[in-house]
Each structure stands twice: as structure tokens, then as C-alpha cells.
Write an enzyme that holds these catalytic residues in place. Structure first.
Site, PDB file in Angstrom:
ATOM      1  N   ARG A   1      -4.049  10.369  -1.425  1.00 56.47           N
ATOM      2  CA  ARG A   1      -3.447   9.468  -2.404  1.00 56.47           C
ATOM      3  C   ARG A   1      -4.448   9.155  -3.508  1.00 56.47           C
ATOM      4  O   ARG A   1      -5.665   9.305  -3.346  1.00 56.47           O
ATOM      5  CB  ARG A   1      -2.997   8.175  -1.733  1.00 56.47           C
ATOM      6  CG  ARG A   1      -4.137   7.282  -1.254  1.00 56.47           C
ATOM      7  CD  ARG A   1      -3.648   6.151  -0.399  1.00 56.47           C
ATOM      8  NE  ARG A   1      -4.739   5.310   0.074  1.00 56.47           N
ATOM      9  CZ  ARG A   1      -4.675   4.511   1.141  1.00 56.47           C
ATOM     10  NH1 ARG A   1      -3.563   4.452   1.858  1.00 56.47           N
ATOM     11  NH2 ARG A   1      -5.712   3.769   1.491  1.00 56.47           N
TER      12      ARG A   1
ATOM     13  N   ARG B   1      -5.244   5.811  -5.857  1.00 57.83           N
ATOM     14  CA  ARG B   1      -4.945   4.379  -5.853  1.00 57.83           C
ATOM     15  C   ARG B   1      -5.633   3.689  -7.017  1.00 57.83           C
ATOM     16  O   ARG B   1      -6.733   4.056  -7.413  1.00 57.83           O
ATOM     17  CB  ARG B   1      -5.415   3.776  -4.526  1.00 57.83           C
ATOM     18  CG  ARG B   1      -5.397   2.250  -4.466  1.00 57.83           C
ATOM     19  CD  ARG B   1      -5.730   1.741  -3.089  1.00 57.83           C
ATOM     20  NE  ARG B   1      -4.615   1.974  -2.161  1.00 57.83           N
ATOM     21  CZ  ARG B   1      -4.580   1.499  -0.920  1.00 57.83           C
ATOM     22  NH1 ARG B   1      -5.595   0.802  -0.434  1.00 57.83           N
ATOM     23  NH2 ARG B   1      -3.531   1.732  -0.145  1.00 57.83           N
TER      24      ARG B   1
ATOM     25  N   GLU C   1      -2.220  -6.270   8.338  1.00 54.13           N
ATOM     26  CA  GLU C   1      -3.131  -5.329   8.983  1.00 54.13           C
ATOM     27  C   GLU C   1      -4.366  -6.086   9.458  1.00 54.13           C
ATOM     28  O   GLU C   1      -4.981  -6.830   8.687  1.00 54.13           O
ATOM     29  CB  GLU C   1      -3.558  -4.221   8.019  1.00 54.13           C
ATOM     30  CG  GLU C   1      -2.429  -3.313   7.570  1.00 54.13           C
ATOM     31  CD  GLU C   1      -2.923  -2.147   6.734  1.00 54.13           C
ATOM     32  OE1 GLU C   1      -4.010  -1.621   7.047  1.00 54.13           O
ATOM     33  OE2 GLU C   1      -2.236  -1.774   5.771  1.00 54.13           O
TER      34      GLU C   1
ATOM     35  N   LYS D   1       3.413   2.958   5.242  1.00 57.50           N
ATOM     36  CA  LYS D   1       4.231   2.810   4.033  1.00 57.50           C
ATOM     37  C   LYS D   1       4.632   4.183   3.500  1.00 57.50           C
ATOM     38  O   LYS D   1       5.768   4.383   3.045  1.00 57.50           O
ATOM     39  CB  LYS D   1       3.457   2.039   2.961  1.00 57.50           C
ATOM     40  CG  LYS D   1       2.919   0.685   3.410  1.00 57.50           C
ATOM     41  CD  LYS D   1       2.127   0.041   2.295  1.00 57.50           C
ATOM     42  CE  LYS D   1       1.426  -1.222   2.753  1.00 57.50           C
ATOM     43  NZ  LYS D   1       0.240  -0.939   3.612  1.00 57.50           N
TER      44      LYS D   1
END
Length: 486
Positions: free
Chosen positions: A228, A230, A384, A416
Site C-alpha cells: 500500500r 499511505r 487495534e 480493512k
């Protein structure tokens, strides 16, 4: 003629009733807003009065009596804050139900959608007073005497830790936040990026048409990766993190690892297109004054990620977006807790229009409209608990108290990325995670389904309910509460 006249009179009566009901609802919303504003001002003033006393007590060594007394004062402020949150939630749900009932009784004069939009603009609904929690957190931190850890500025950073994830009902979010901040401070890395106690986080996940990364993470295959990009804060990204998460088998004594490197936004597309070479990246790092150790770590991950992008034909696939409140002693990751709210997942490539790759972008054009089946909103907050403990070191007792509080529901290995992918790409997935069967998340998933699929699922759910199979839903632990996105 008499029937026409009666119909006209009936319409006039309905219109008058609708106007009166709408005016009454608006007056109640304004009343709640004024009361909330007054109480928030009082809480802020009490915290302002408490802060200098906490400063003085923190500077005085050995005076535990003063600290304990001030802790009790802080606790009272926290309890009043929770009562205010409960008051706001009850009124929010009450207005929702009144407007729903209004439209049911007066279907020719609906007003629910209009006033819900108006309701969502109210400060007491948007929760614009979360700065109270931040201030309260600072007071607790001073009275505890928290010590800041060492900042790690490596260009490539590695993390080894255990993570457990939980769902939190929307109405319990403030209770959980308050429990945590009594033991850990709210962590604000860059205060300019924060809205109250939370920071906006966007993550663009990569995958291919076979959903290779999705299925690898879902099946927990050894060395399965998630990739990913971010960025943090509102607005267009400036500096981003390219992150790779690698699954390891815990039963073999191995720990999953997250690694990341930083890139300037204008280098992302050249990086993905193999036009930004390692030599150029190393030259940029040296110009920025990075050490050879940092450059070596950066180079290794830079090269591996590029190889995986190319060999697996990965492209921007899905976005996760949420507001994150993080709790930890600055730069000390022994115990770190995060709460993600206002969570949604979005298709990175629009169904109608050019993909990110064709448009020369690495994330979705924010000017493009988002269709209903291109976004899904998750109904719960996600907590979390991340622990990085030494050999033989146990988690603090207050962490166990939180886990036993009844506010949390553990969802093993919730992701997610996985949830968004299986919801928005049902025609591509070969398997789905176990939690999609939970009654509390099904409605939000159906809202994102294509019309034919949503209608079929709704019909099946109605038939199941008629057959008496909805008993589990009646005893469900989660209540879906609509949350206004920021």
C-alpha cells in the site's frame, strides 16, 4: 367536487402538520446544540483551571497526595464528558426516529432526508469538541509522569509486534477512548494534521485482476504480502509511505513484519512506472543527509517492492480512509492502541472512466463522483491493540481490564483491505472472510452491492426472517449507528 374539496383540505392539513413537525424538530436540534455548547465550554474551562495545578504537581517530587487528588478531578471531568456524549447520541437517535416516523405517517410530505443533512452539519453531531479528550489526555500524562522515548528517523523502518483487532460499537467509542487515555496519552505526531484527537489516514492498496494479494492474505499463506501507499492528513498528499506487510507463521515462532520507505508524491508515478531508478533515489537520500545504513535498508525494500509490482502486475486497487486516534507514549511502541472511526473503503479505479494507470495517476481523481457501488462505509470503529514486549514481559493490567470491559468484540485478523475488496468486488473474489456473516455488517455491504444483487440479498434476508431465522440478530451485540463522515 366535494371529494376534490376534501382532498384539498386533507392536503392542507398534512402540509400544516409537516411544517409544524419540521419546525419542532429544528427547535429541538437547536436546543440540544446550545446545551452541548454550554457544557463543552464548562469542561474546557475546568480543564484550563486544572492544567496549571497538574504542571505544579508534576514538578513536585514525592507529593503523591496532590497528584491523586488531581487525578480524581480529571476523572470527574472525564465522566461528565461521557455523559455529554451519551446525551448527544440519544438525541441524535431520537431525532432520526422522529423524522422516520414523520415520513411514514405523512408520505406525501417527506422531510427526513433534508433534516438529516441539516442534522449532520451540527457541531454536536460532528463531534467537534474532541479537543477536550486531547486536553484531558495531556493532564493525565503529566500526572503519570510519562517519559518520551527515542524517535526513529530511519528511511526504512521495520516493526515486529503482535496485533489484536476488535470492533467497537459507535456508541461505545468515547468510553473506550476515555479508558485508554487514563493510561496512555493521545499521540499527535504532527498537530497540524489533526482534527481534535484524530488524524485522517488514506491508504491505497495494490492488487491485480486475479486478486492475488487479497487471496494470499485471506488464506494466510506464508510470506503473503499486502502492498500500500499511505499518507496522513487532509488535502492532497505531499510525502507518502510505501509500505509492505509480510505474513509470517506464528506457530513457527515467526512474527509478521511491516516495512516502509518514504517518497515525495511527485516520485510515486515514476516509481510505479519504473522510471525513477534506484540510483536517482539513492542520490536524493544522500542529498538529504541520510546515513549509509539508512540508504542500504531503503535500497533493499525499494528494489524488492519494484520487483513485486512488476512480476505480479500490481496496480492501485482499493482505498481505505478513516480517522485514527492513536494512544502511546511518544516514540515508545511497547503498548500502542489505535481507534479507527468514520471508516470507508473506495474503489481506486472508477467503474466509468479511465483507470488510475491510464490517467497517469496513482490514486483516484478526487474530482470524480463516487457511485453507490464504489464505496462501502463500515458501521463500527476498529480498535487495534499492538504490543511489542520483551522476553517474559506481560501486558499491563489495565489492557486486560479494557479487553474484559464488554465494549470490545474481538475479530481475529480483521482486515480493512480484505473487507473492502470482498464488498466492492464480489464478482472477482473466490472466498470471503468469516466476519461478513455478522448481522451488524451485512446492511452496509448490501448498500454497496449492484442493484440486482442487493435486491436478491434483501429478498433472501426477508424470507429468512419470515422463517424465524433472525433470532441471532435479535441478540446481536452490535448496533449499527449512522456516523457522519468528516
Amino acid at each position: 367536487l366535494r371529494e376534490v374539496e376534501f382532498a384539498g383540505q386533507h392536503a392542507d392539513v398534512c402540509a400544516a402538520a409537516a411544517t409544524a413537525a419540521a419546525a419542532a424538530a429544528a427547535a429541538q436540534v437547536e436546543k440540544v446544540g446550545k446545551f452541548t455548547q454550554r457544557v463543552v465550554a464548562e469542561l474546557r474551562q475546568r480543564l484550563s483551571n486544572l492544567q496549571p495545578k497538574a504542571d505544579k504537581a508534576a514538578a513536585a517530587e514525592g507529593r503523591t497526595e496532590d497528584k491523586e487528588r488531581l487525578m480524581e478531578d480529571a476523572k470527574l471531568i472525564g465522566e461528565d464528558y461521557l455523559q455529554l456524549e451519551k446525551y448527544a447520541n440519544l438525541n441524535y437517535m431520537g431525532v432520526h426516529k422522529i423524522l422516520k416516523k414523520h415520513d411514514k405517517l405523512l408520505p406525501h410530505s417527506p422531510c427526513r432526508q433534508f433534516y438529516i443533512a441539516h442534522l449532520h452539519q451540527q457541531p454536536w453531531v460532528q463531534g467537534t469538541y474532541s479537543d477536550v479528550l486531547v486536553h484531558l489526555s495531556n493532564v493525565y500524562s503529566q500526572l503519570r509522569g510519562d517519559q518520551t522515548g527515542q524517535k526513529n528517523e530511519d528511511a526504512a523502518q521495520g516493526f515486529v509486534r503482535s496485533t489484536t483487532k476488535y470492533w467497537v460499537r459507535a456508541e461505545d467509542v468515547s468510553h473506550v477512548k476515555y479508558h485508554v487515555l487514563q493510561h496512555l496519552p493521545v499521540f499527535q505526531f504532527d498537530k497540524s494534521d489533526f482534527a481534535g484527537d484524530a488524524q485522517l489516514i488514506n491508504s491505497v492498496y495494490f492488487d491485480n485482476e486475479n486478486l492475488e494479494l487479497y487471496h494470499g492474505r485471506l488464506d494466510k499463506k506464508p510470506n503473503a504480502i499486502a502492498l500500500r501507499i499511505r499518507w496522513y492528513g487532509p488535502g492532497e498528499p505531499q510525502k507518502v509511505f510505501v509500505e509492505r506487510k509480510t505474513h509470517r507463521e506464528s506457530w513457527k515462532g515467526e512474527e509478521s513484519v511491516k516495512e516502509r520507505i518514504t517518497l515525495d508524491e511527485d516520485k510515486v508515478v515514476p516509481f510505479l512506472e519504473m522510471e525513477y531508478s534506484l540510483e536517482q533515489a539513492v542520490a536524493d537520500l544522500r542529498a538529504a543527509g541520510k546515513s549509509e545504513k539508512e540508504i542500504d535498508a531503503f535500497s533493499a525494500l525499494f528494489t524488492e517492492v519494484r520487483q513485486q509490482l512488476d512480476s505480479k502486475q500490481l496496480r492501485p486497487f482499493i482505498r481505505t480512509q478513516y480517522m485514527r486516534t492513536a494512544f502511546q507514549i511518544p516514540f515508545d511502541s511497547t503498548v500502542r492502541i489505535s481507534m479507527d472511526t468514520n471508516m470507508c473503503m473506495i474503489k481506486e479505479n472508477p467503474d466509468e472512466g479511465p483507470s488510475c494507470t491510464l490517467a497517469g495517476r496513482w490514486y483516484r481523481d478526487p474530482s470524480l463522483p463516487i457511485n453507490r457501488n464504489e464505496i462501502t462505509r463500515f458501521p463500527h470503529a476498529v480498535l487495534e491493540v499492538k504490543l511489542s514486549l520483551g522476553q517474559g514481559q506481560e501486558s499491563p493490567a489495565w489492557v486486560q481490564e479494557l479487553l474484559d470491559s464488554g465494549y470490545l468484540t474481538e475479530v481475529h485478523k480483521f482486515s480493512k483491505f480484505i473487507h473492502g475488496t470482498c464488498t466492492l468486488f464480489p464478482e472477482l473474489v473466490q472466498a470471503v472472510p468469516y466476519w461478513v456473516d455478522d448481522e451488524s455488517v451485512r446492511p452496509s455491504m448490501l448498500l454497496s452491492a449492484p442493484p440486482a444483487r442487493a435486491a436478491a440479498a434483501a429478498a433472501a434476508a426477508t424470507a429468512a426472517a419470515a422463517a424465524g431465522s433472525s433470532q441471532a440478530a435479535a441478540n446481536g451485540q452490535h448496533v449499527s449507528v449512522e456516523v457522519q463522515e468528516e
